[in-house]
Design an enzyme around this catalytic site. Structure first.
Site, PDB file in Angstrom:
ATOM      1  N   GLU A 107       0.861  -1.157   0.066  1.00 24.04           N
ATOM      2  CA  GLU A 107      -0.041  -0.130   0.063  1.00 24.04           C
ATOM      3  C   GLU A 107       0.788   1.256   0.127  1.00 24.04           C
ATOM      4  OE1 GLU A 107      -2.500   0.023   3.510  1.00 24.04           O
ATOM      5  OE2 GLU A 107      -3.390  -2.090   2.799  1.00 24.04           O
ATOM      6  N   LYS A 109       2.463   4.466   1.325  1.00 23.28           N
ATOM      7  CA  LYS A 109       2.503   5.225   2.669  1.00 23.28           C
ATOM      8  C   LYS A 109       2.168   6.719   2.469  1.00 23.28           C
ATOM      9  CE  LYS A 109       5.421   5.011   6.737  1.00 23.28           C
ATOM     10  NZ  LYS A 109       5.324   6.301   7.195  1.00 23.28           N
ATOM     11  N   ASP A 111       1.522  10.332   3.030  1.00 28.49           N
ATOM     12  CA  ASP A 111       2.473  11.329   4.133  1.00 28.49           C
ATOM     13  C   ASP A 111       1.335  12.237   4.694  1.00 28.49           C
ATOM     14  OD1 ASP A 111       4.268  11.891   5.599  1.00 28.49           O
ATOM     15  OD2 ASP A 111       5.531  13.240   4.011  1.00 28.49           O
ATOM     16  N   TYR A 216      -7.368   2.391   5.968  1.00 28.54           N
ATOM     17  CA  TYR A 216      -6.875   1.344   5.118  1.00 28.54           C
ATOM     18  C   TYR A 216      -7.056   0.336   6.515  1.00 28.54           C
ATOM     19  CZ  TYR A 216      -3.099   3.629   7.828  1.00 28.54           C
ATOM     20  OH  TYR A 216      -2.312   4.299   8.764  1.00 28.54           O
ATOM     21  N   LYS A 302      10.635   3.054   3.228  1.00 30.28           N
ATOM     22  CA  LYS A 302      10.771   4.598   2.958  1.00 30.28           C
ATOM     23  C   LYS A 302      11.712   4.973   1.755  1.00 30.28           C
ATOM     24  CE  LYS A 302       9.044   5.493   7.169  1.00 30.28           C
ATOM     25  NZ  LYS A 302       9.611   6.046   8.418  1.00 30.28           N
ATOM     26  N   CYS A 395      12.054  48.638  -3.872  1.00 31.53           N
ATOM     27  CA  CYS A 395      11.450  47.797  -4.778  1.00 31.53           C
ATOM     28  C   CYS A 395      12.045  47.635  -6.134  1.00 31.53           C
ATOM     29  CB  CYS A 395       9.956  48.356  -5.146  1.00 31.53           C
ATOM     30  SG  CYS A 395       8.919  47.475  -6.378  1.00 31.53           S
ATOM     31  N   CYS A 398       9.739  49.262  -8.912  1.00 30.88           N
ATOM     32  CA  CYS A 398       9.421  50.565  -9.016  1.00 30.88           C
ATOM     33  C   CYS A 398      10.382  51.795  -8.285  1.00 30.88           C
ATOM     34  CB  CYS A 398       8.003  51.215  -8.404  1.00 30.88           C
ATOM     35  SG  CYS A 398       8.060  50.880  -6.626  1.00 30.88           S
ATOM     36  N   CYS A 413       6.100  46.049  -0.948  1.00 32.79           N
ATOM     37  CA  CYS A 413       6.098  47.380  -1.844  1.00 32.79           C
ATOM     38  C   CYS A 413       4.889  47.968  -1.564  1.00 32.79           C
ATOM     39  CB  CYS A 413       6.359  47.266  -3.258  1.00 32.79           C
ATOM     40  SG  CYS A 413       6.164  48.660  -4.008  1.00 32.79           S
ATOM     41  N   CYS A 418       2.913  50.886  -8.356  1.00 35.18           N
ATOM     42  CA  CYS A 418       4.080  50.124  -8.655  1.00 35.18           C
ATOM     43  C   CYS A 418       3.989  49.292 -10.046  1.00 35.18           C
ATOM     44  CB  CYS A 418       4.458  49.249  -7.579  1.00 35.18           C
ATOM     45  SG  CYS A 418       5.740  47.987  -7.949  1.00 35.18           S
TER      46      CYS A 418
END
Ligand code: AMP
Ligand code: ZN
Length: 652
Positions: A107, A109, A111, A216, A302, A395, A398, A413, A418
């Protein structure tokens, strides 16, 4: 009544099942909403008749004080680990020594986080986390907001089932996008995001995050004789089970499945960190039993971590629609989980400071969800005397000073003019869920800006076919087509415009709710924070953002300009469509009404789409006058505004 409620619950659950579990919607969102609203109306009128499996249990906010401990009746176990084929072979030898004919089920795994769901007489009574395996936390209210968990089962069973609750990659990307725009810390990976979500005390947030499950295990299996039959049974009971499993006769076949899976892992819509290999036969499982920590009949293979080292060659700082400036590292290219990676996000300035990331550092890069990879940490040993990273103070688009608010991790900004922000604002304005202007994508927006034809969204409605023809690559036909698409967008119902304005925190769903209630943008602009925050599904964060936005001069000018160009500011959706009679009209009530109360008259007018104002001005479209009307009536007459009476109101 009861029958109708029953019928609605049945139907809605069936639709939701098709949508969430089978991923095959059978009705439109609008149709679903309509039935749902009917159900909620009935339930509000008859709270004693609310069914235990009503979808209304999944929505509606509750603020929890915390979570109580929950003692698992059957403990949850952890799994032995394997990181290589050799370790799997060793596991196989241990099993086969006692049971030479044992076969395996592989099956995925998933996460996420283990959860345990307990049903009594077919009703969900407790949902809990794993905790230390014997004592977990009771998170029932939150798990009820996970759409694919059945609230009731088709059979009146007493049963406890186990599985994984996780955040799909698509939900993860969406949640992080929202967080980035809000200047909040992004979740590092879907697992953390799922964990953070299930620990939320505000259940409404859980409902919005799009968590999902795979079940499961049956805690104490009855009837099934193998793990694959357990999965069949869970499926029959309405749980989501992962069908991507494989029955293997030998450990070599298990390995083949793992190798095959590694190649398609990226393409899965959820994150996995390995494969769980279980002896399929439950009788053999029982014989093999447990060690102190874990079952002898299962092992978790794993995958090696998806991390690589790379060097930061340079850093780009880009300005988003909301002004947040995001750093992205350009890297020496590395292979990561099947793709070549040459860019990785550094998240924000606080992250750079916290991890002390410097230019030319060798860093660990990893993949989280579907988004671009992220830099996890610095390999300190490989640093060659670098200065701390240059953090921009201006920025990049601008040149105005960037701000770093105390409660934010991002740089911003805040210049409303801008160019980088204006461009992405315009792209957002034209996007599908907003004004839906076909053909106005990023490259055309870029051209319009460089040609100085537009500066803000109001400008696009001033464009003529001739203007468009001056752009490189445009011919008569393409220019006319874009022009027409722009004109057509003026007829959109106003929730698209509201969403398109790109007001912080105001998404397309909230836009719809807001306009269903306030009917027009000018009315919404006048609404108080309390009025807005009181709406179901809106809340104070959105309300605050809206009132701040509409109180600015810039916003007022923009809305006025859009209106002058003929853009619709009224909601034309379902409720109004049937009686768009007064949509967008501003009406003033004055004098004493005989049969209707003032509040009733107001509600009636609003339900027909009108905006009811307190005083007469040039903007007033109509005055409804009762007896003894005074100065308001006089003013209306003076301004030549149409006046109607109570009989007219009743005739509507
Ligand atoms: P670990 O936390 O690495 O010891 O792995 C054990 C955990 O894997 C369990 O607690 C489950 O949450 C998780 N898991 C994910 N998918 C499965 C699966 N198909 N079967 C069993 N456990 C699973
Ligand atoms: Zn700027």
């Amino acid at each position: 009544m009861k029958d109708r409620m029953n019928q609605l619950v049945e139907q809605l659950n069936q639709y939701a099942d098709a949508y969430y579990r089978l991923d095959r919607p059978v009705v439109s969102d609008a149709e679903y909403d309509k039935l749902y609203r009917e159900l909620v109306e009935l339930e509000t009128a008859h709270p004693d008749l609310v069914l235990p499996n009503s979808p209304s249990h999944r929505v509606g906010g509750k603020i929890l004080d915390g979570f109580s401990k929950y003692q698992h009746q059957y403990p949850l176990y952890s799994l032995q680990d394997a990181f290589s084929f050799e370790e799997l072979e060793a596991f196989n030898r241990r099993v086969r020594k006692e049971f030479p004919h044992a076969t395996y089920i592989c099956e995925l795994k998933i996460d996420g986080l283990s959860i345990s769901l307990t049903y009594e007489a077919g009703r969900l009574v407790v949902g809990a986390t794993r905790g230390d395996g014997s004592i977990g936390e009771n998170i029932t209210e939150n798990l009820k907001r996970v759409q694919d968990i059945p609230l009731t089962l088709p059979e009146a069973l007493d049963i406890t089932v186990r599985g994984e609750c996780y955040m799909p990659k698509a939900s993860f990307d969406r949640v992080n996008q929202i967080r980035q725009e809000a200047g909040e810390v992004e979740f590092a990976n879907p697992r953390n995001a799922a964990a953070g979500t299930l620990r939320q005390l505000d259940t409404r947030i859980v409902a919005k995050r799009g968590l999902a499950t795979f079940l499961y295990q049956e805690a104490s299996p009855t009837e099934a004789d193998s793990q694959s039959h357990v999965l069949d049974k869970l499926t029959r009971l309405g749980f989501v089970t992962n069908q991507d499993y494989h029955l293997a006769d030998s450990i070599e076949e298990v390995w083949q499945f793992i190798e095959d899976l590694a190649g398609r892992r990226e393409a899965l819509p959820y994150e996995i960190d390995g494969v769980v290999i279980k002896v399929n036969n439950l009788a053999i499982q029982e014989e093999l039993g447990f060690t102190v920590k874990a079952p002898r009949w299962a092992i978790a293979y794993k995958f090696p971590a998806e991390e690589k080292e790379a060097e930061i060659v340079s850093v780009d700082w880009t300005v988003g629609r909301t002004g947040v400036v995001t750093p992205t590292a350009n890297l020496t290219p590395v292979q990561l989980a099947g793709t070549t990676v040459s860019r990785a996000t550094l998240h924000n300035v606080d992250y750079i400071a916290e991890k002390d990331i410097r230019l030319h550092d060798t860093v660990i890069v990893y993949k989280a969800g579907d988004i671009i990879p992220a830099v996890l940490s610095v390999v300190a040993a490989k640093r060659k005397q670098q200065e701390p990273m240059d953090i921009p103070t201006a920025c990049p688009s601008c040149g105005s000073s960037l701000l770093h608010y105390e409660d934010e991790v991002a740089l911003r900004c805040i210049n409303p003019l801008c160019p980088a922000q204006l461009k992405s604002k315009l792209e957002h304005f034209a996007s599908r869920d907003a004004m839906n202007i076909a053909g106005l994508g990023s490259s055309i927006v870029e051209k319009l800006f460089s040609a100085n034809l537009v500066q803000d969204v109001a400008d696009i409605y001033r464009l003529s076919v001739e203007d468009l023809l001056t752009l490189e690559g445009f011919k008569e036909k393409s220019a006319t087509k874009l022009y027409q698409a722009i004109q057509a967008s003026k007829e959109n119902s106003a929730e698209r415009l509201l969403f398109g304005l790109g007001i912080r925190h105001v998404g397309s769903k909230a836009s719809k709710i807001l306009l269903e209630t306030f009917r027009t943008i000018p009315r919404l602009a006048e609404a108080s924070l309390e009025e807005i925050a009181a709406l179901d599904g809106v809340g104070t964060v959105i309300a605050q953002s809206l009132t701040t936005y509409f109180s600015s001069e810039g916003a007022k000018t923009l809305v006025a300009e859009l209106e002058a160009s003929g853009v619709t500011l009224a909601y034309l959706g379902q409720v109004a469509a049937a009686d768009a009679l007064l949509a967008g009209m501003t009406i003033v009530l004055t004098g004493k009404l005989e049969r209707l109360k003032r509040s009733e008259a107001k509600a009636k007018l609003e339900s027909l789409g009108a905006n009811v104002a307190g005083s007469v001005s040039k903007k007033t479209d109509l005055v409804v006058a009762g007896s003894d009307a005074g100065s308001k009536l006089a003013k209306a007459q003076e301004l030549g505004i149409e006046v109607r009476d109570e009989a007219w109101l009743e005739s509507l």
